[in-house]
Design a protein around this motif. Structure first.
Motif, PDB file in Angstrom:
ATOM      1  N   LYS A 293       0.635  -1.123   0.047  1.00 41.03           N
ATOM      2  CA  LYS A 293      -0.031  -0.059   0.135  1.00 41.03           C
ATOM      3  C   LYS A 293       0.790   1.354  -0.072  1.00 41.03           C
ATOM      4  CE  LYS A 293      -3.316   0.030   3.073  1.00 41.03           C
ATOM      5  NZ  LYS A 293      -4.215  -0.256   4.000  1.00 41.03           N
ATOM      6  N   LEU A 294       0.723   1.974  -1.140  1.00 37.03           N
ATOM      7  CA  LEU A 294       1.636   3.213  -1.259  1.00 37.03           C
ATOM      8  C   LEU A 294       0.409   4.388  -1.140  1.00 37.03           C
ATOM      9  CD1 LEU A 294       4.067   4.769  -2.196  1.00 37.03           C
ATOM     10  CD2 LEU A 294       3.330   4.269  -4.463  1.00 37.03           C
TER      11      LEU A 294
ATOM     12  N   SER B  47      -4.491   8.046  -3.070  1.00 32.93           N
ATOM     13  CA  SER B  47      -4.121   9.373  -3.335  1.00 32.93           C
ATOM     14  C   SER B  47      -5.005  10.107  -2.412  1.00 32.93           C
ATOM     15  CB  SER B  47      -4.510   9.946  -4.587  1.00 32.93           C
ATOM     16  OG  SER B  47      -3.715   9.137  -5.688  1.00 32.93           O
ATOM     17  N   LEU B  48      -4.377  10.853  -1.316  1.00 35.99           N
ATOM     18  CA  LEU B  48      -5.122  11.952  -0.453  1.00 35.99           C
ATOM     19  C   LEU B  48      -5.166  13.262  -0.917  1.00 35.99           C
ATOM     20  CD1 LEU B  48      -3.981  10.459   2.845  1.00 35.99           C
ATOM     21  CD2 LEU B  48      -6.032   9.569   1.542  1.00 35.99           C
ATOM     22  N   ALA B  49      -6.184  14.028  -1.123  1.00 31.55           N
ATOM     23  CA  ALA B  49      -6.195  15.383  -1.406  1.00 31.55           C
ATOM     24  C   ALA B  49      -5.513  16.139  -0.418  1.00 31.55           C
ATOM     25  CB  ALA B  49      -7.709  16.009  -1.649  1.00 31.55           C
ATOM     26  N   TRP B  50      -4.592  17.044  -0.752  1.00 34.51           N
ATOM     27  CA  TRP B  50      -3.522  17.716   0.194  1.00 34.51           C
ATOM     28  C   TRP B  50      -4.442  18.582   1.133  1.00 34.51           C
ATOM     29  CZ3 TRP B  50       0.675  17.601   2.418  1.00 34.51           C
ATOM     30  CH2 TRP B  50       1.168  18.582   3.124  1.00 34.51           C
TER      31      TRP B  50
ATOM     32  N   ASP C 200       2.162   0.745   3.659  1.00 34.79           N
ATOM     33  CA  ASP C 200       3.517   0.206   3.729  1.00 34.79           C
ATOM     34  C   ASP C 200       4.492   1.292   3.312  1.00 34.79           C
ATOM     35  OD1 ASP C 200       1.966  -2.257   2.268  1.00 34.79           O
ATOM     36  OD2 ASP C 200       3.345  -2.613   3.949  1.00 34.79           O
ATOM     37  N   VAL C 201       4.317   2.220   2.450  1.00 37.91           N
ATOM     38  CA  VAL C 201       5.228   3.139   1.923  1.00 37.91           C
ATOM     39  C   VAL C 201       4.460   4.577   1.839  1.00 37.91           C
ATOM     40  CG1 VAL C 201       6.724   4.111   0.037  1.00 37.91           C
ATOM     41  CG2 VAL C 201       6.783   1.762   0.472  1.00 37.91           C
ATOM     42  N   VAL C 202       4.739   5.637   2.318  1.00 36.32           N
ATOM     43  CA  VAL C 202       4.174   6.994   2.638  1.00 36.32           C
ATOM     44  C   VAL C 202       5.040   7.822   1.964  1.00 36.32           C
ATOM     45  CG1 VAL C 202       4.452   7.547   4.702  1.00 36.32           C
ATOM     46  CG2 VAL C 202       2.510   8.531   3.731  1.00 36.32           C
TER      47      VAL C 202
ATOM     48  N   LYS D  14       9.091  -5.276   4.690  1.00 34.61           N
ATOM     49  CA  LYS D  14       9.968  -4.014   4.536  1.00 34.61           C
ATOM     50  C   LYS D  14      11.118  -3.988   3.414  1.00 34.61           C
ATOM     51  CE  LYS D  14       9.105  -2.596   9.318  1.00 34.61           C
ATOM     52  NZ  LYS D  14       9.182  -3.643  10.250  1.00 34.61           N
ATOM     53  N   ASP D  15      11.562  -5.329   3.038  1.00 34.58           N
ATOM     54  CA  ASP D  15      12.646  -5.186   1.928  1.00 34.58           C
ATOM     55  C   ASP D  15      12.069  -4.959   0.661  1.00 34.58           C
ATOM     56  OD1 ASP D  15      14.243  -8.197   3.728  1.00 34.58           O
ATOM     57  OD2 ASP D  15      14.606  -5.901   3.743  1.00 34.58           O
ATOM     58  N   LEU D  16      10.584  -5.551   0.387  1.00 36.84           N
ATOM     59  CA  LEU D  16      10.239  -5.066  -0.696  1.00 36.84           C
ATOM     60  C   LEU D  16       9.614  -3.456  -1.068  1.00 36.84           C
ATOM     61  CD1 LEU D  16       9.290  -6.657  -3.009  1.00 36.84           C
ATOM     62  CD2 LEU D  16       6.900  -7.194  -2.253  1.00 36.84           C
ATOM     63  N   ASP D  17       9.235  -3.127   0.471  1.00 36.77           N
ATOM     64  CA  ASP D  17       9.129  -1.570   0.467  1.00 36.77           C
ATOM     65  C   ASP D  17      10.264  -0.907  -0.077  1.00 36.77           C
ATOM     66  OD1 ASP D  17       7.203  -1.991   3.327  1.00 36.77           O
ATOM     67  OD2 ASP D  17       6.575  -2.127   1.495  1.00 36.77           O
ATOM     68  N   TRP D  18      11.378  -1.390   0.424  1.00 35.75           N
ATOM     69  CA  TRP D  18      12.603  -0.422   0.299  1.00 35.75           C
ATOM     70  C   TRP D  18      13.011  -0.661  -1.313  1.00 35.75           C
ATOM     71  CZ3 TRP D  18      15.838   3.221   1.354  1.00 35.75           C
ATOM     72  CH2 TRP D  18      17.120   3.231   0.720  1.00 35.75           C
ATOM     73  N   LYS D  19      12.449  -1.708  -2.106  1.00 31.93           N
ATOM     74  CA  LYS D  19      12.766  -2.074  -3.325  1.00 31.93           C
ATOM     75  C   LYS D  19      11.922  -1.022  -4.083  1.00 31.93           C
ATOM     76  CE  LYS D  19      14.135  -6.382  -5.290  1.00 31.93           C
ATOM     77  NZ  LYS D  19      13.467  -7.649  -5.550  1.00 31.93           N
TER      78      LYS D  19
END
Lengths: 277, 296, 437
Positions: free
Chosen positions: C43-44, C77-80, C98-100, C326-331
């Protein structure tokens, strides 16, 4: 009706005219800006009609944004909420109208109190409640929440409609052997169709315009309603008045059309129910 | 046999049960949780918060000038909105209560604003007041109301009128519809009898119309006042509470405290005060109504 | 008879049909489940959302998915305008990504709360780490000297000016000092219907207050060694008074007391006001609506001490501690933020690069971006990091500053009063930070 003099009617129409202009002017302006091309938007200032009209903004909104999706979501949420609320409210309203039972005033009081609390305070608790159930980021979750919000007012409305129908009607049917629920379904409900239409209308409009919970409970665009989508036009990187207003006009169309159909019933339904204190 | 009696006794509860259950789960439980926050130090993202602090928030609130400012603005906002919505709604309802050609069309047109989602009404009016894309600053200047063609929403003393006007535009139909329905339920013979007795239009209005309308007026005004006091959408959209907090009302202040300072404890305390005030108002109105009906 | 009576019959008729559909759906699910047993979903969450950014992000994500079969990235996608409260609500209820995309202003909040993963081990093993410029590393380690995010770009403020209006007012070149700025603004405000400066009196205006305050004070030191704020010093107060006077003397539009990002950018490209201080991401909106010969970008005007202090902000990518991959997130972050991905991304979002080598890329030598590179190479233009790692900074910037700033502009409080209030809040926050929470 007694006859009135010419001056009476002149004032009458003048006042009505003022109300009509006041009501329609903002919508007219919305339309006007939505068809003004970007280059004329700031330079032509405040003419009542642009020198050149364009459908570009509408094309952008429909083709390049997810607006149709948001719109569809809003229709689903508002219609479902209206249906469920009216269903629950009809039952509850009937209960209040026909019975005196222990705890009745507590329940009515409870419903009134829920209308008094600023909703912003219960966003976090509701979010926490719905998340483990998988109901955040879903239209279903919104429908459940909206129904809960609207049932109190809708119940009070329905109660007044039922109050206007004499109890003898279903009592006669019950003497004939039908049970109360059947009498309710077959006799009372058809008589309150205008009232049902009025309630559907109130709830649909309320659910259609709700912004805060739609914004906070759902984050994926697949589950966003159109108020949320409209705010996205005011994103960090663009302030496109033309597109925003085009989106606004598009969003108004179904509600206005729906309203055209039901507004007759609103007044009729309320008259029949004669909302009493 | 006793099954039947049990069912009969349970009937009203069965009808009301779905609604009550739904409301309890979705609204009552969160509301109670929200109320408890008022007595705890609850910060949204801080898992270590949550200690009981008693009346600390209420003491803070009492000393907070922003709170009192918001309270004053809430009174102005609510009183102005309700009075104008009701007054103009009543005039409109009276006008529509006569038969005249084109009534159906005109009725439709003047009720239309109510179908517009409230926040869209806010955005719309904000654009109308914006000198970059809207005509109102120039017209207000031409009428002499403003000294220069700038945005009403940036004048600290007058900014609150922007959202009030948007609120009135959107809210007139609500009152007009309910009052019109009530007006139409007054039997015409009463008016005719009074006219025959020689009563003029003003007397008829005072002696017949108003008393008939009173119950409807009471409940719609009550519900509407409570609702408007809690209604922060327009203000948040049009002015975000500014400039310099001049349009901040309690409901929007709660939002700021909860979601910008992430201080749910304090925000809940303010919300509790608002709830208490509205309850007091509701009860006062009930007492007043009971007193009036006893006299009348 | 009535609508109610006919309904049950309709539903019954549908249910056999329904069963068939349900059956085939179930079969399809089982089939795909078997085939994609290895599917992981990341989830990004992006927060500075615009349609163009989302498209670019999706492009980079698609390339990543091809390189890593069996992985799917779900973008939220969040509206700012509502991102802060939305994300806070989500995180507090356990709905974590996972990543933000992490803006500088939020970093301290989430890092201090223990939500973010420490990226130092990953950086230590990455061969591109040495290609990062010093500023990028400094920023990454802003909280507790530990890297909790990998920045993707820097947002440096510079002065946009309207060449057309300048010509009309007879001004030959953009202002180099604050006095010149004031003069130029006055000349332009004399033109009918125009203003000199697009003042940001609403949300987000803090940077301008700080820039002009620091330029007047001759330094960008926010705190004395004991942790008390320097904002009560005469130089800073003079800076505040200078900005307030811009508004009071009518050099900025009357309405600007309420203006946020959108309004100042719209005010600039509509030709309502001639100068605005902004960073490279406003360039995108402005370049779309103005021709290159209608506007220019110059370094921020210098104060009496001969120095200017343009503020620099940053945004980056962070991994949430609660992530299971986490490793996949870093990738994923590498795919978004390695030199190739970073260039693609920055072309769209318009930030200044984090890699030393990127500065040579042809994209960055365009005329418009020249203004920023001029700034960067001028030793008297000192890029200034805001103290965003202070606890409670977000409330300070979004609420306290807006309210008191507007009060000062409207003359309800004096510049000295405003600075005192800011200093009081900042001192408290700094001392809380120093006491080692």
């Amino acid at each position: 009706m007694e006859p009135h003099g010419k001056s009476y009617w002149a004032i009458h129409y003048l006042l009505l005219g003022a109300f009509v202009i006041f009501a329609l002017f903002p919508l007219f302006w919305l339309l006007k800006v939505s068809i003004t091309p970007n280059d004329l938007l700031y330079s032509e200032g405040v003419r009542l009609w642009p020198s050149r009209a364009t459908a570009d903004h509408y094309a952008s909104v429909i083709a390049h944004s997810q607006f149709p999706l948001f719109f569809r979501n809003s229709v689903i949420v508002a219609t479902s909420t209206a249906l469920f609320s009216t269903l629950f409210a009809a039952a509850a309203g009937y209960g209040f109208s026909r019975f005196q039972f222990r705890g009745k005033y507590w329940i009515v009081g409870l419903m009134l109190i829920t209308q008094m609390f600023p909703l912003v305070m219960i966003i976090a608790p509701i979010f926490r409640l719905l998340k483990p159930l998988g109901l955040t980021n879903s239209l279903t979750g919104l429908v459940i929440v909206y129904t809960a919000f609207n049932v109190p007012f809708a119940s009070i409305l329905m109660q007044s409609f039922f109050d206007a129908i004499p109890k003898d009607l279903e009592e006669a049917a019950m003497l004939d052997g039908a049970n109360r629920f059947a009498a309710f379904r077959k006799i009372i409900v058809p008589l309150t169709l205008p009232g049902l239409a009025a309630t559907l209308g109130f709830v649909f409009t309320a659910a259609w315009s709700e912004l805060l919970f739609a914004l906070m409970l759902n984050s994926s665009s697949a589950a966003s309603t159109f108020p949320v989508g409209l705010l996205a036009f005011v994103s960090k990187f663009s302030v496109d008045f033309g597109q925003m207003m085009a989106a606004g006009v598009l969003a108004l169309l179904p509600v206005c059309m729906f309203f055209v159909f039901i507004q007759r019933y609103l007044v009729q339904g309320l008259t029949a129910g004669a909302v009493k204190g | 046999m006793s099954w039947r009696r049990v069912l009969l006794a349970a009937e009203p509860y069965l009808y009301t049960l779905p609604s009550v259950l739904l409301i309890c789960i979705i609204m009552l439980v969160p509301l109670l949780i929200g109320l408890t926050y008022a007595f705890h130090d609850v910060r949204l993202l801080d898992p270590s918060s949550g200690d009981f602090v008693g009346l600390e928030h209420f003491r803070e609130l009492n000393a907070d000038p922003a709170f009192w400012n918001a309270l004053r603005n809430t009174v102005t906002w609510t009183a102005a909105s309700v009075t104008l919505q009701f007054g103009l709604g009543l005039v409109l309802a009276l006008l529509l209560n006569r038969l005249f050609p084109g009534r159906a069309v005109i009725q439709l047109l003047v009720f239309l604003p109510w179908a517009i989602p409230s926040f869209l009404s806010g955005l719309n009016w904000a654009w109308l007041f914006n000198p970059v894309v809207g005509p109102l600053p120039y017209w207000l200047k031409a009428l002499g109301v403003l000294a220069a063609a700038d945005n009403l929403l940036s004048h600290p003393r007058h900014a609150l009128w922007g959202p009030i006007i948007a609120n009135v535009w959107w809210g007139i139909p609500f009152f007009a519809i309910t009052l019109l329905a009530a007006l139409q339920s007054i039997p015409a013979d009463i008016y005719e009898a009074a006219a025959i007795d020689g009563a003029g239009p003003w007397i008829r209005f005072r002696r017949i119309t108003l008393p008939f309308l009173a119950p409807t007026m009471a409940i719609t005004i009550l519900l509407r006042t409570v609702w408007i006091a809690n209604f922060a959408d327009l203000i948040v959209i049009m002015t975000k509470g500014g400039p310099a907090d001049s349009t901040q009302i309690l409901a929007s202040y709660i939002f700021t405290q909860a979601f910008q300072r992430l201080d749910f404890g304090y925000a809940s305390a303010v919300a509790t005060v608002l709830l208490a005030l509205l309850l007091a108002y509701a009860m006062a109105l009930m007492v007043l109504r009971a007193a009036l009906t006893r006299r009348g | 008879m009535g609508g109610f009576a006919s309904r049950p019959r309709q539903e019954c008729a549908l249910s056999a049909h329904n069963l068939k559909i349900a059956g085939s759906l179930l079969a399809a699910c089982l089939f795909t489940a078997a085939a994609s047993r290895a599917d992981t979903t990341l989830k990004l969450v992006e927060v500075l959302t615009s349609p163009e950014r989302t498209d670019t992000l999706q492009g980079l994500v698609n390339a990543f998915e091809k390189q890593n079969p069996g992985t799917h990235v779900e973008i939220t996608s969040l509206a700012w305008s509502s991102a802060f409260e939305k994300f806070a609500t989500m995180v507090s209820a356990g709905d974590t990504p996972d990543v933000v995309e992490m803006p500088d202003r939020w970093l301290s909040l989430y890092a201090k709360n223990g939500n973010l993963e420490n990226l130092e081990p990953y950086l230590a093993q990455w061969n591109e780490t040495k290609g990062l410029n010093d500023r990028a590393l400094q920023i990454a380690r802003a909280v507790d000297k530990t890297a909790y995010l990998l920045p993707y770009g820097l947002y440096l403020r510079a002065l946009f000016y309207n060449k057309v209006l300048f010509k009309q007012a007879g001004i030959a070149a953009p202002p180099r000092t604050m006095d010149e700025f004031h003069e130029d603004a006055k000349k332009i405000a004399a033109l009918p219907g125009k203003s000199g400066y697009c003042l940001r009196g609403g949300p987000g205006g803090l940077n301008a207050w700080i820039m002009f305050g620091a330029a007047m004070a001759g330094n960008n030191i926010f705190f004395k060694p004991d942790g008390s704020s320097t904002l009560t010093e005469p130089g800073w107060i003079k800076g505040t008074a200078w900005t307030v006077n811009l508004y009071k003397d009518g050099l900025a539009p009357r309405d600007s007391v309420n203006w946020g990002f959108n309004e100042i950018v719209a005010g600039f490209y509509s030709g309502t006001c001639a100068m605005v201080d902004q960073d490279t991401d406003a360039l995108i909106a402005i370049a779309e609506r103005m021709k290159p010969d209608q506007y220019g970008v110059a370094p921020m005007p210098k104060g009496p001490s001969g120095k200017a202090y343009p503020t620099v902000g940053y945004v980056g990518w962070s991994i949430f501690k609660s992530s299971l991959h986490k490793d996949l997130d870093w990738k994923l972050i590498k795919a978004l933020d390695d030199p190739a991905g970073n260039l693609i991304w920055n072309k769209r979002v318009g930030a200044l690069p984090i890699y030393k080598a990127s500065e040579q890329a042809p994209f960055y030598s365009s005329d418009q971006l020249n203004g920023w590179f001029q700034e960067l190479s001028d030793p008297d233009e000192v890029p200034t990091l805001m103290p965003t790692n202070l606890p409670g900074f977000a409330y300070f910037a979004d609420s306290l500053v807006v309210r008191t700033g507007q009060q000062a502009l409207l003359g309800q409080i004096s510049p000295e009063d405003m600075n005192k209030q800011w200093a009081a809040y900042l001192t408290k926050a700094k001392q809380k930070q120093l006491s080692g929470k």
